[in-house]
Design a protein around this motif. Sequence first.
Motif, PDB file in Angstrom:
ATOM      1  N   ASP A 194      -1.367  77.449   5.252  1.00 36.14           N
ATOM      2  CA  ASP A 194      -2.401  76.623   5.868  1.00 36.14           C
ATOM      3  C   ASP A 194      -2.095  76.454   7.344  1.00 36.14           C
ATOM      4  OD1 ASP A 194      -3.472  76.324   3.366  1.00 36.14           O
ATOM      5  OD2 ASP A 194      -2.969  74.208   3.162  1.00 36.14           O
ATOM      6  N   VAL A 195      -3.125  76.612   8.180  1.00 40.78           N
ATOM      7  CA  VAL A 195      -3.016  76.358   9.613  1.00 40.78           C
ATOM      8  C   VAL A 195      -4.243  75.564  10.046  1.00 40.78           C
ATOM      9  CG1 VAL A 195      -1.614  78.386  10.153  1.00 40.78           C
ATOM     10  CG2 VAL A 195      -4.107  78.567  10.219  1.00 40.78           C
ATOM     11  N   THR A 196      -4.110  74.874  11.170  1.00 41.10           N
ATOM     12  CA  THR A 196      -5.219  74.087  11.695  1.00 41.10           C
ATOM     13  C   THR A 196      -5.913  74.877  12.797  1.00 41.10           C
ATOM     14  OG1 THR A 196      -4.024  72.065  11.198  1.00 41.10           O
ATOM     15  CG2 THR A 196      -5.854  71.882  12.736  1.00 41.10           C
ATOM     16  N   VAL A 197      -7.240  74.943  12.705  1.00 40.81           N
ATOM     17  CA  VAL A 197      -8.047  75.660  13.698  1.00 40.81           C
ATOM     18  C   VAL A 197      -9.135  74.739  14.229  1.00 40.81           C
ATOM     19  CG1 VAL A 197      -7.618  77.940  12.701  1.00 40.81           C
ATOM     20  CG2 VAL A 197      -9.587  76.636  11.935  1.00 40.81           C
ATOM     21  N   TYR A 198      -9.574  75.019  15.442  1.00 43.39           N
ATOM     22  CA  TYR A 198     -10.651  74.233  16.040  1.00 43.39           C
ATOM     23  C   TYR A 198     -11.762  75.174  16.475  1.00 43.39           C
ATOM     24  CZ  TYR A 198     -13.150  70.837  18.828  1.00 43.39           C
ATOM     25  OH  TYR A 198     -14.124  70.011  19.329  1.00 43.39           O
ATOM     26  N   LEU A 242      -4.976  83.016   1.887  1.00 42.55           N
ATOM     27  CA  LEU A 242      -4.573  83.093   0.483  1.00 42.55           C
ATOM     28  C   LEU A 242      -3.617  84.246   0.172  1.00 42.55           C
ATOM     29  CD1 LEU A 242      -8.014  82.132  -1.054  1.00 42.55           C
ATOM     30  CD2 LEU A 242      -6.004  80.680  -0.784  1.00 42.55           C
ATOM     31  N   GLU A 243      -3.575  85.263   1.013  1.00 42.44           N
ATOM     32  CA  GLU A 243      -2.690  86.405   0.768  1.00 42.44           C
ATOM     33  C   GLU A 243      -1.544  86.391   1.763  1.00 42.44           C
ATOM     34  OE1 GLU A 243      -2.973  88.623  -1.694  1.00 42.44           O
ATOM     35  OE2 GLU A 243      -4.795  87.694  -2.433  1.00 42.44           O
ATOM     36  N   ASP A 244      -0.311  86.316   1.282  1.00 41.26           N
ATOM     37  CA  ASP A 244       0.853  86.253   2.154  1.00 41.26           C
ATOM     38  C   ASP A 244       0.997  87.479   3.052  1.00 41.26           C
ATOM     39  OD1 ASP A 244       1.627  83.748   1.271  1.00 41.26           O
ATOM     40  OD2 ASP A 244       2.916  84.549  -0.302  1.00 41.26           O
ATOM     41  N   ARG A 245       0.563  88.627   2.572  1.00 44.69           N
ATOM     42  CA  ARG A 245       0.732  89.852   3.358  1.00 44.69           C
ATOM     43  C   ARG A 245      -0.097  89.844   4.635  1.00 44.69           C
ATOM     44  NH1 ARG A 245      -4.029  92.354   1.977  1.00 44.69           N
ATOM     45  NH2 ARG A 245      -4.673  92.142  -0.166  1.00 44.69           N
ATOM     46  N   ASP A 246      -1.140  89.045   4.691  1.00 51.93           N
ATOM     47  CA  ASP A 246      -2.012  89.019   5.860  1.00 51.93           C
ATOM     48  C   ASP A 246      -1.737  87.858   6.815  1.00 51.93           C
ATOM     49  OD1 ASP A 246      -3.439  91.323   5.372  1.00 51.93           O
ATOM     50  OD2 ASP A 246      -5.050  90.326   4.294  1.00 51.93           O
ATOM     51  N   VAL A 247      -0.751  87.034   6.529  1.00 53.80           N
ATOM     52  CA  VAL A 247      -0.542  85.829   7.335  1.00 53.80           C
ATOM     53  C   VAL A 247      -0.332  86.162   8.808  1.00 53.80           C
ATOM     54  CG1 VAL A 247       1.018  83.897   7.786  1.00 53.80           C
ATOM     55  CG2 VAL A 247       0.256  84.358   5.451  1.00 53.80           C
TER      56      VAL A 247
END
Length: 78
Positions: free
Chosen positions: A3-7, A59-64
């Motif tokens: 999870d990350v915060t975006v604006y 949702l997919e760790d490979r794309d973080v």
Amino acid sequence: MKDVTVYLNDFNSVENFANILSEFESDFDVLSGRYIVNGKSIIGILSLGFENPFTLRILEDRDVEPVLEAIKDYLVER
């Protein structure tokens, strides 16, 4: 999952953000309060309004890392 915060503060930022996420095969959720919408859906994100930052759930760790690099202009915190 991460999870990350975006604006996203206007229609153009929502459109660009959703288009960037659409380039990835992974699924993404955008959360605001108790609402969850598809991160690739411009209409879904617009329905959340522009008042507050959102949480993007990758949702997919490979794309973080590739996703974080692609959306770096919208990140509030990493």
